[in-house]
Scaffold this motif. Structure first.
Motif, PDB file in Angstrom:
ATOM      1  N   ALA A 285       1.052   9.245  -5.845  1.00 19.80           N
ATOM      2  CA  ALA A 285       1.492  10.610  -5.569  1.00 19.80           C
ATOM      3  C   ALA A 285       2.170  11.228  -6.776  1.00 19.80           C
ATOM      4  O   ALA A 285       2.111  12.446  -6.985  1.00 19.80           O
ATOM      5  N   GLY A 286       2.818  10.381  -7.597  1.00 16.03           N
ATOM      6  CA  GLY A 286       3.452  10.902  -8.805  1.00 16.03           C
ATOM      7  C   GLY A 286       2.454  11.477  -9.791  1.00 16.03           C
ATOM      8  O   GLY A 286       2.805  12.346 -10.609  1.00 16.03           O
TER       9      GLY A 286
ATOM     10  N   THR B 227       0.007  13.396  -9.081  1.00 15.06           N
ATOM     11  CA  THR B 227      -0.323  14.768  -8.701  1.00 15.06           C
ATOM     12  C   THR B 227       0.658  15.783  -9.252  1.00 15.06           C
ATOM     13  O   THR B 227       0.413  16.989  -9.175  1.00 15.06           O
TER      14      THR B 227
ATOM     15  N   PHE C   9       0.741   4.135  -2.845  1.00 14.51           N
ATOM     16  CA  PHE C   9       0.495   5.550  -2.567  1.00 14.51           C
ATOM     17  C   PHE C   9       1.620   6.421  -3.121  1.00 14.51           C
ATOM     18  O   PHE C   9       1.378   7.538  -3.591  1.00 14.51           O
ATOM     19  N   ILE C  10       2.849   5.936  -3.066  1.00 11.92           N
ATOM     20  CA  ILE C  10       3.965   6.686  -3.649  1.00 11.92           C
ATOM     21  C   ILE C  10       3.788   6.800  -5.159  1.00 11.92           C
ATOM     22  O   ILE C  10       4.021   7.858  -5.753  1.00 11.92           O
ATOM     23  N   ARG C  11       3.347   5.706  -5.777  1.00 16.61           N
ATOM     24  CA  ARG C  11       3.100   5.728  -7.211  1.00 16.61           C
ATOM     25  C   ARG C  11       1.982   6.707  -7.565  1.00 16.61           C
ATOM     26  O   ARG C  11       2.086   7.478  -8.528  1.00 16.61           O
TER      27      ARG C  11
ATOM     28  N   TYR D 136      -6.418   4.375  -5.451  1.00 11.84           N
ATOM     29  CA  TYR D 136      -5.877   3.305  -4.607  1.00 11.84           C
ATOM     30  C   TYR D 136      -6.718   2.032  -4.744  1.00 11.84           C
ATOM     31  O   TYR D 136      -6.182   0.926  -4.890  1.00 11.84           O
TER      32      TYR D 136
ATOM     33  N   SER E 114       0.826  -1.213   0.000  1.00  9.17           N
ATOM     34  CA  SER E 114       0.000   0.000   0.000  1.00  9.17           C
ATOM     35  C   SER E 114       0.857   1.258   0.000  1.00  9.17           C
ATOM     36  O   SER E 114       0.539   2.236  -0.686  1.00  9.17           O
ATOM     37  N   VAL E 115       1.939   1.239   0.764  1.00 10.39           N
ATOM     38  CA  VAL E 115       2.843   2.393   0.788  1.00 10.39           C
ATOM     39  C   VAL E 115       3.430   2.633  -0.599  1.00 10.39           C
ATOM     40  O   VAL E 115       3.502   3.769  -1.081  1.00 10.39           O
ATOM     41  N   VAL E 116       3.847   1.533  -1.256  1.00  7.55           N
ATOM     42  CA  VAL E 116       4.404   1.657  -2.609  1.00  7.55           C
ATOM     43  C   VAL E 116       3.362   2.216  -3.567  1.00  7.55           C
ATOM     44  O   VAL E 116       3.665   3.079  -4.411  1.00  7.55           O
TER      45      VAL E 116
END
Length: 341
Positions: A35-36, A38, A31-33, A52, A27-29
């Protein structure tokens, strides 16, 4: 029945902690993806959650088989080193019964993985791309002043000052394409003209590299256009999505590779049945507990074989690798575990 419930209970005690840890990391990975995204398109928190959820099927597809394999082996290993399995074997239990007990749940896991990979993943992938294209068509471009790495089409963009009405001051655009170059402009405005993004630049200069010199062009007004209309691939059903693997098109190779990988991964829990007692059943008096290292090694070997098959023998690999992996586990089980218990 009591033995079956006891094994399932031991399995569940290990499966769920491993699953939630891997799920959290994945999930962290994700969310980082997300975020890109934005950096190009402005989205709200609710829309971020939608993106997500669109990635959940693919994330679960990779987390479930790994958690299942590790939990099955570690559950048997723990029972072995707690002297519980040796007692059951002394009372007449056969290691083959362990495989029969885990067979129904392995079938259920493999069936669930097929649904996730072959049905839900194409639908979520299509929805993910469609959502992004709709956001782009709304031209809610999010260019932040003073930030690097932002893109408009093929152009890297840097702006010194941004305003709320999609206008910018002192903007720099850089493209490494053949007809690209570097553009400086004092003022810019981003507009959407019927699905075509337009960057209207005013009072600036273009610098383009030629064979032995740099060309400079001054302009009062320059309009850069980039089509952001939805590609046809975002309007595919499940059948058409996978049909692309069997006829020549731009995404045939990638689709065929994904199809092969999804099938092989979905069959992994079922074809690995004999690896559970092979790695998990130990004699605590004569063997040391290297189960985790052995599990990592076996998973690494399967993933490497899956990668090679999916990339170089996608159709043949879908048939050969499951059979070879099942036979490898069976003969290793017979040689290492079966003849002693």
């Amino acid at each position: 029945m009591r033995i079956k419930n006891y094994l399932f209970h031991s399995f569940a005690q290990i499966f769920f902690p491993i699953f939630f840890v891997l799920f959290f990391i994945a999930s962290v990975v994700i969310f980082i993806r997300i975020a890109g995204v934005t950096f190009v398109v402005q989205i709200s928190f609710l829309e971020l959650l939608f993106l997500y959820f669109y990635t959940l099927p693919l994330m679960l597809f990779f987390v479930i088989p790994l958690s299942f394999f590790v939990a099955c082996v570690l559950a048997l290993s723990r029972l072995s080193f707690d002297y519980e399995l040796p007692v059951l074997f002394a009372l007449g239990m056969n290691p083959v019964q362990i495989i029969r007990i885990f067979l129904p749940i392995a079938l259920l896991v493999s069936f669930s993985l097929f649904i996730l990979s072959l049905v839900l993943t194409p639908l979520s992938d299509t929805a993910y791309k469609q959502f992004l294209e709709e956001r782009k068509n709304s031209i809610n471009i999010n260019l932040q002043a003073g930030e690097f790495g932002q893109k408009l089409g093929d152009w890297l963009v840097y702006v010194q000052k941004s305003k709320e009405d999609s206008t910018y001051e002192n903007i720099v655009l850089l493209s490494f394409a053949k007809e690209g170059g570097m553009i400086f402009s004092q003022n810019a405005e981003i507009v959407n003209q019927m699905g075509v993004m337009e960057a209207v630049l005013k009072q600036g200069a273009i610098y383009r590299s030629r064979e032995d010199f740099v060309e400079k062009i001054l302009f009062d007004t320059l309009i850069l256009r980039n089509s952001i209309t939805v590609a046809d691939e975002v309007d595919l059903g499940v059948i058409r999505y996978w049909q692309r693997a069997f006829y020549e098109n731009d995404r045939q190779k990638k689709t065929l590779r994904n199809l092969s990988m999804y099938v092989l991964m979905s069959l992994f829990p079922l074809t690995s049945l004999f690896f559970f007692p092979l790695l998990g059943v130990k004699n605590p008096r004569y063997q040391k507990n290297y189960t985790i290292l052995q599990v990592m090694g076996v998973i690494g070997i399967f993933y490497a074989l899956m990668y090679l098959c999916a990339n170089y023998l996608p159709l043949l690999g879908m048939l050969l690798l499951p059979i070879l992996w099942f036979l490898l586990g069976y003969f290793a089980f017979k040689r290492v575990v079966g003849k002693y218990y």
